[in-house]
Every structure is written in C-alpha cells, then in structure tokens.
Design a protein around this motif. Structure first.
Motif, mmCIF file in Angstrom:
data_model
loop_
_atom_site.group_PDB
_atom_site.id
_atom_site.type_symbol
_atom_site.label_atom_id
_atom_site.label_comp_id
_atom_site.label_asym_id
_atom_site.label_seq_id
_atom_site.Cartn_x
_atom_site.Cartn_y
_atom_site.Cartn_z
ATOM 1 N N ARG A 1 0.836 -1.207 0.000
ATOM 2 C CA ARG A 1 0.000 0.000 0.000
ATOM 3 C C ARG A 1 0.869 1.254 0.000
ATOM 4 O O ARG A 1 0.580 2.227 -0.696
ATOM 5 C CB ARG A 1 -0.937 0.011 1.221
ATOM 6 N N LEU A 2 1.948 1.207 0.778
ATOM 7 C CA LEU A 2 2.868 2.341 0.836
ATOM 8 C C LEU A 2 3.494 2.590 -0.532
ATOM 9 O O LEU A 2 3.591 3.731 -0.989
ATOM 10 C CB LEU A 2 3.959 2.082 1.879
ATOM 11 N N GLY A 3 3.905 1.510 -1.194
ATOM 12 C CA GLY A 3 4.506 1.646 -2.512
ATOM 13 C C GLY A 3 3.552 2.252 -3.524
ATOM 14 O O GLY A 3 3.945 3.104 -4.335
ATOM 15 N N ARG A 4 2.275 1.842 -3.474
ATOM 16 C CA ARG A 4 1.291 2.404 -4.407
ATOM 17 C C ARG A 4 1.060 3.884 -4.134
ATOM 18 O O ARG A 4 0.934 4.695 -5.068
ATOM 19 C CB ARG A 4 -0.026 1.626 -4.312
ATOM 20 N N THR A 5 1.014 4.235 -2.850
ATOM 21 C CA THR A 5 0.819 5.645 -2.484
ATOM 22 C C THR A 5 1.971 6.501 -2.990
ATOM 23 O O THR A 5 1.769 7.574 -3.565
ATOM 24 C CB THR A 5 0.709 5.789 -0.955
ATOM 25 N N LEU B 1 11.977 -2.385 1.831
ATOM 26 C CA LEU B 1 12.137 -0.940 2.001
ATOM 27 C C LEU B 1 13.014 -0.356 0.901
ATOM 28 O O LEU B 1 12.751 0.748 0.399
ATOM 29 C CB LEU B 1 12.731 -0.639 3.380
ATOM 30 N N ALA B 2 14.068 -1.072 0.525
ATOM 31 C CA ALA B 2 14.922 -0.593 -0.571
ATOM 32 C C ALA B 2 14.125 -0.518 -1.865
ATOM 33 O O ALA B 2 14.290 0.426 -2.649
ATOM 34 C CB ALA B 2 16.123 -1.519 -0.737
ATOM 35 N N ALA B 3 13.243 -1.488 -2.079
ATOM 36 C CA ALA B 3 12.422 -1.494 -3.293
ATOM 37 C C ALA B 3 11.490 -0.292 -3.326
ATOM 38 O O ALA B 3 11.307 0.352 -4.366
ATOM 39 C CB ALA B 3 11.621 -2.796 -3.380
ATOM 40 N N VAL B 4 10.888 0.029 -2.168
ATOM 41 C CA VAL B 4 10.001 1.190 -2.092
ATOM 42 C C VAL B 4 10.780 2.467 -2.397
ATOM 43 O O VAL B 4 10.326 3.329 -3.160
ATOM 44 C CB VAL B 4 9.339 1.280 -0.699
ATOM 45 N N MET C 1 6.716 9.680 2.093
ATOM 46 C CA MET C 1 6.837 8.311 2.578
ATOM 47 C C MET C 1 6.851 8.275 4.100
ATOM 48 O O MET C 1 6.152 7.477 4.741
ATOM 49 C CB MET C 1 8.109 7.658 2.040
ATOM 50 N N TRP C 2 7.623 9.187 4.702
ATOM 51 C CA TRP C 2 7.679 9.226 6.159
ATOM 52 C C TRP C 2 6.350 9.652 6.774
ATOM 53 O O TRP C 2 5.968 9.170 7.838
ATOM 54 C CB TRP C 2 8.823 10.134 6.628
ATOM 55 N N ALA C 3 5.646 10.537 6.107
ATOM 56 C CA ALA C 3 4.327 10.932 6.613
ATOM 57 C C ALA C 3 3.395 9.726 6.628
ATOM 58 O O ALA C 3 2.630 9.524 7.589
ATOM 59 C CB ALA C 3 3.740 12.043 5.746
ATOM 60 N N ALA C 4 3.464 8.898 5.586
ATOM 61 C CA ALA C 4 2.629 7.700 5.532
ATOM 62 C C ALA C 4 3.060 6.687 6.583
ATOM 63 O O ALA C 4 2.225 6.051 7.241
ATOM 64 C CB ALA C 4 2.695 7.080 4.137
#
Length: 205
Positions: free
Chosen positions: A65-69, A133-136, A87-90
């Motif tokens: 979900r994070l990656g899509r956002t 995390l590296a992928a994101v 990203m950090w806000a999410a």
C-alpha cells in the motif's frame, strides 16, 4: 479458504486485537473459525512460525500500500525529497492506524530472546524487510533489488524506521515529524560528508 489460510487470517486478527505475547493457540483456533489447534502444527510447525508468517504477511500488505501511495505521489511530479518526506508521513501515520501491528513486532523481538526458532524466523523477516524498504525507495520490485542495496540502503532505512517507530509508540507528542526526520537525515548526511572530506586533524584532506 482452506485451513492454512483460515489460520493465517485468525492469527492476524489475534495480533491486531491481543498482540503477540497474549495470543495462544486456542485464541488462534477460535479466531480462525474453529480450525483445530493440531492444524497449526501440521501447516506451520508451531505457534511462533504461524504468528511470524501472519506478521510478515500483514507488513507486506502494508508495504505494498505504501509503494502504491508513493508511486502515485511520484507521478505527480514531486521532487525526490518531497517523495521521501511523503513516505515518512505515511509511515508515521501507520504508527497510529496500525499501532497493534507495530507493537506486535516489538513483542516478537523480545520473545525471540528466549526462542532460537523465533529468532530464526524473524531474521528472515528482517532480510525481507530490508529488501522491501529498498524497493520502495528505489521505486522498483523486490526482485530487482540486489543484495548490496538491501544491506546498505535497505538496512539504513530499516534502522531509521525502527527508531522512529519506538519513539512514536512511546511518546507520540514528542516524536519527530516527517519533516524533522528528513531534516535530521539531511543534517547527518552533511556532517558525514564534511568529516569525510577532512583529514584526521580536521583539516581538508
């Protein structure tokens, strides 16, 4: 769903409602719709293995979900710094919305001190987390992240993640905001670069 999927779903509900330490095999059996406790051993080998699988599954879904956002945020033409702060806000938002999930990860780490089996499972989960995390951050799939990137960029991001998470779970009023995390990282990077360009006596190399 089959018994295995029912057990995973039940274990996730237990983690969200009771946490890691207070979840028993009986709790999981009840939450999975009455799947027998013996089925836990058959499908997963142990309570710890099942809870770890459920925890990793939940974190993977959150990461997707994070990656899509962030993908949508990047397509809007934002700068890398703006994207990283988003990203950090999410992430920080999830410390409230997914509080029990993150508390369960900390509980699991404490329990691993007394279980070599659990430590083994969590070590595998951490390796997967570094790669995820590296992928994101790179905006790519986990399969495209090589080991060197996972063990540098991914590991550093995981260290930041864990540290900020513990601050937010302990004292959200005093924990850093997304902007402060990014600002602090920028200041640290500048400090390291300045030191690297100087000799041992503090003068330019």
């Amino acid at each position: 769903m089959g018994n295995r999927e029912d057990l995973l779903a039940g274990a996730r509900r237990c983690l969200e409602e009771k946490g890691w330490a207070r979840t028993s095999v009986r709790d999981i059996s009840a939450a999975s719709g009455g799947v027998s406790m013996a089925a836990i051993g058959y499908h997963f080998g142990s309570r710890e293995a099942l809870l770890t699988a459920a925890l990793i599954e939940a974190i993977d879904e959150w990461g997707n979900r994070l990656g899509r956002t962030l993908g949508a945020f990047g397509e809007a033409g934002n700068s890398p710094r703006e994207r990283y702060e988003a990203m950090w806000a999410a992430i920080i938002g999830s410390f409230s919305s997914e509080r029990m999930l993150w508390l369960a990860t900390l509980e699991a780490l404490l329990q691993a001190e007394h279980s070599q089996e659990l430590r083994h499972y969590l070590a595998g989960g951490q390796a997967q987390g570094r790669r995820g995390l590296a992928a994101v951050l790179c905006g790519t799939s986990e399969d495209e992240v090589d080991e060197a990137i996972a063990r540098t960029l991914g590991a550093a991001q995981m260290a930041l993640f864990t540290g900020v998470m513990t601050q937010w779970l302990t004292d959200p009023d005093q924990a850093p905001t997304a902007a402060e995390v990014v600002g602090g990282l920028h200041a640290l990077t500048s400090l390291v670069e300045d030191r690297a360009s100087s000799g041992p006596d503090g003068n330019s190399a």
